[in-house]
Design an enzyme around this catalytic site. Structure first.
Site, PDB file in Angstrom:
ATOM      1  N   ARG A 153       2.649  -7.391  13.948  1.00  0.00           N
ATOM      2  CA  ARG A 153       1.786  -6.466  12.855  1.00  0.00           C
ATOM      3  C   ARG A 153       0.735  -7.418  12.569  1.00  0.00           C
ATOM      4  O   ARG A 153      -0.339  -6.451  12.290  1.00  0.00           O
ATOM      5  CB  ARG A 153       2.763  -6.150  12.284  1.00  0.00           C
ATOM      6  CG  ARG A 153       3.799  -5.042  13.127  1.00  0.00           C
ATOM      7  CD  ARG A 153       5.200  -4.448  12.453  1.00  0.00           C
ATOM      8  NE  ARG A 153       4.221  -3.509  11.509  1.00  0.00           N
ATOM      9  CZ  ARG A 153       4.663  -3.195  10.111  1.00  0.00           C
ATOM     10  NH1 ARG A 153       6.299  -4.138  10.025  1.00  0.00           N
ATOM     11  NH2 ARG A 153       4.793  -2.405   9.452  1.00  0.00           N
ATOM     12  N   LYS A 169       0.822  -1.462   0.453  1.00  0.00           N
ATOM     13  CA  LYS A 169       0.369  -0.134   0.464  1.00  0.00           C
ATOM     14  C   LYS A 169       0.824   1.539  -0.124  1.00  0.00           C
ATOM     15  O   LYS A 169       0.103   2.307  -0.494  1.00  0.00           O
ATOM     16  CB  LYS A 169      -0.980   0.267   0.786  1.00  0.00           C
ATOM     17  CG  LYS A 169      -0.362  -0.008   2.567  1.00  0.00           C
ATOM     18  CD  LYS A 169      -1.975  -0.202   3.542  1.00  0.00           C
ATOM     19  CE  LYS A 169      -1.103  -0.358   5.079  1.00  0.00           C
ATOM     20  NZ  LYS A 169      -0.024   0.683   4.934  1.00  0.00           N
ATOM     21  N   ARG A 187      11.352  -6.519   3.025  1.00  0.00           N
ATOM     22  CA  ARG A 187      12.177  -5.063   2.715  1.00  0.00           C
ATOM     23  C   ARG A 187      12.745  -4.409   2.860  1.00  0.00           C
ATOM     24  O   ARG A 187      13.235  -4.277   4.242  1.00  0.00           O
ATOM     25  CB  ARG A 187      10.339  -4.241   2.802  1.00  0.00           C
ATOM     26  CG  ARG A 187      10.318  -2.863   3.351  1.00  0.00           C
ATOM     27  CD  ARG A 187       8.616  -2.288   2.781  1.00  0.00           C
ATOM     28  NE  ARG A 187       8.166  -2.977   5.254  1.00  0.00           N
ATOM     29  CZ  ARG A 187       6.254  -2.331   4.939  1.00  0.00           C
ATOM     30  NH1 ARG A 187       6.165  -2.681   3.892  1.00  0.00           N
ATOM     31  NH2 ARG A 187       6.861  -2.793   6.308  1.00  0.00           N
ATOM     32  N   ARG A 207      13.296  -1.109   8.521  1.00  0.00           N
ATOM     33  CA  ARG A 207      12.524  -0.717   9.797  1.00  0.00           C
ATOM     34  C   ARG A 207      12.645  -1.445  11.200  1.00  0.00           C
ATOM     35  O   ARG A 207      12.845  -2.584  11.009  1.00  0.00           O
ATOM     36  CB  ARG A 207      10.871  -0.558   9.470  1.00  0.00           C
ATOM     37  CG  ARG A 207      10.769   0.519   8.903  1.00  0.00           C
ATOM     38  CD  ARG A 207       9.820   0.604   7.998  1.00  0.00           C
ATOM     39  NE  ARG A 207       8.720   0.329   8.649  1.00  0.00           N
ATOM     40  CZ  ARG A 207       7.156   0.415   8.299  1.00  0.00           C
ATOM     41  NH1 ARG A 207       6.683   0.890   7.158  1.00  0.00           N
ATOM     42  NH2 ARG A 207       6.083  -0.228   9.478  1.00  0.00           N
ATOM     43  N   ARG A 247      -7.082   1.918  11.615  1.00  0.00           N
ATOM     44  CA  ARG A 247      -6.501   1.014  11.903  1.00  0.00           C
ATOM     45  C   ARG A 247      -7.462  -0.200  12.491  1.00  0.00           C
ATOM     46  O   ARG A 247      -6.904  -0.950  12.664  1.00  0.00           O
ATOM     47  CB  ARG A 247      -5.292   1.425  12.257  1.00  0.00           C
ATOM     48  CG  ARG A 247      -3.912   1.366  12.147  1.00  0.00           C
ATOM     49  CD  ARG A 247      -3.470   0.122  10.914  1.00  0.00           C
ATOM     50  NE  ARG A 247      -1.645   0.017  11.068  1.00  0.00           N
ATOM     51  CZ  ARG A 247      -0.836   0.891  10.142  1.00  0.00           C
ATOM     52  NH1 ARG A 247      -1.212   1.844   9.486  1.00  0.00           N
ATOM     53  NH2 ARG A 247       0.434   0.402  10.265  1.00  0.00           N
TER      54      ARG A 247
HETATM   55  P1  AMP Z   1       3.160   1.761   8.677  1.00  0.00           P
HETATM   56  O1  AMP Z   1       4.257   2.066   8.290  1.00  0.00           O
HETATM   57  O2  AMP Z   1       1.778   2.379   8.621  1.00  0.00           O
HETATM   58  O3  AMP Z   1       2.881   0.423   8.758  1.00  0.00           O
HETATM   59  O4  AMP Z   1       2.947   1.910  10.265  1.00  0.00           O
HETATM   60  C1  AMP Z   1       3.662   1.407  11.051  1.00  0.00           C
HETATM   61  C2  AMP Z   1       3.200   0.972  12.576  1.00  0.00           C
HETATM   62  O5  AMP Z   1       2.855   2.821  12.805  1.00  0.00           O
HETATM   63  C3  AMP Z   1       2.082   0.406  13.285  1.00  0.00           C
HETATM   64  O6  AMP Z   1       2.653  -1.253  12.959  1.00  0.00           O
HETATM   65  C4  AMP Z   1       2.069   1.276  14.739  1.00  0.00           C
HETATM   66  O7  AMP Z   1       2.388   0.863  15.414  1.00  0.00           O
HETATM   67  C5  AMP Z   1       2.365   2.636  14.290  1.00  0.00           C
HETATM   68  N1  AMP Z   1       1.042   3.343  13.162  1.00  0.00           N
HETATM   69  C6  AMP Z   1       0.604   3.903  12.240  1.00  0.00           C
HETATM   70  N2  AMP Z   1      -0.326   3.821  11.703  1.00  0.00           N
HETATM   71  C7  AMP Z   1      -1.439   3.905  12.893  1.00  0.00           C
HETATM   72  C8  AMP Z   1      -2.538   4.073  13.399  1.00  0.00           C
HETATM   73  N3  AMP Z   1      -3.180   4.491  12.860  1.00  0.00           N
HETATM   74  N4  AMP Z   1      -3.389   3.554  14.549  1.00  0.00           N
HETATM   75  C9  AMP Z   1      -2.518   2.979  15.250  1.00  0.00           C
HETATM   76  N5  AMP Z   1      -0.838   2.816  15.105  1.00  0.00           N
HETATM   77  C10 AMP Z   1      -0.997   3.240  13.982  1.00  0.00           C
END
Ligand code: AMP
Length: 205
Positions: free
Chosen positions: A163, A13, A122, A152, A88
């Protein structure tokens, strides 16, 4: 056009979000990127968020919602935006409904069982956000800006499993939520990057 892009960790995404925003000239709002920026800048919010992110857990709603509200209130969002990584869970989706109208919720459908390997391989650029897989970047350099690519913290294998579990429990039910709202558009996320992008553009037309 106000768009949401949904999909499991590793569904592609983020990659698709960058392409959509470039093609349509709209801002890309990734709550994950906003949180990582707060961590890099050493803000109080970043410090609070980091422990949750490193464990593969969701950051508490009040922190993320405050961040999101401030960002969609900025001028560049008036003509539309793309949300990546928000909402989320159901509580976040309800809050979002109270702030803006969502025109399209794009769902990248993937086979959850195949995603752990994708995420663990990744590599991302800490400077420009470019994302690729280890096999595509044997020299470890970013193709876009030459910076050294990194893994990351939350892409480490032991965190990835958590996750994916958090996604299945909290985020996957939002597919039905947006279906009920009549804005859901599903695209097969297991195809190549170009094929997925073509399917998305067809849906957006
Ligand atoms: P992402 O880059 O979208 O995979 O997000 C990385 C991490 O950031 C996630 O595993 C969560 O710990 C946190 N995170 C990102 N967006 C949200 C959200 N909308 N609500 C809660 N945690 C978030």
């Amino acid at each position: 056009m106000n768009i949401i892009i949904m999909g499991a960790p590793g569904s592609g995404k983020g990659t698709q979000a960058v392409k959509i925003c470039k093609a349509h000239g709209i801002p890309h709002i990734s709550t994950g990127d906003l949180l990582r920026k707060n961590i890099a800048d050493g803000t109080e919010l970043g410090k609070q968020a980091k422990t949750y992110m490193d464990a593969g857990k969701l950051v508490p709603d009040e922190l993320v919602i405050a961040l999101l509200k401030a960002r969609v209130g900025e001028d560049d969002c008036k003509a539309g935006f793309l949300l990546d990584g928000f909402p989320r869970n159901a509580a976040q989706a309800k809050v979002l409904d109270g702030i803006v109208d969502i025109d399209v919720a794009l769902y990248l459908e993937t086979d959850l069982k195949k995603l752990a390997d994708r995420v663990a391989s990744r590599r991302v650029c800490p400077k420009c956000g470019y994302s690729t897989s280890a096999s595509q970047a044997p020299d470890g350099k970013c193709r876009e800006c030459g910076e050294n690519l990194i893994i990351r913290d939350d892409d480490k294998r032991e965190v990835v499993e958590n996750r994916l579990k958090v996604y299945a429990e909290n985020t996957a039910p939002l597919v039905d939520y947006y279906k009920a709202e009549g804005v859901l558009k599903t695209v097969d996320g297991m195809n190549s990057i170009d094929e997925v992008n073509a399917d998305i553009e067809a849906v957006l037309k």
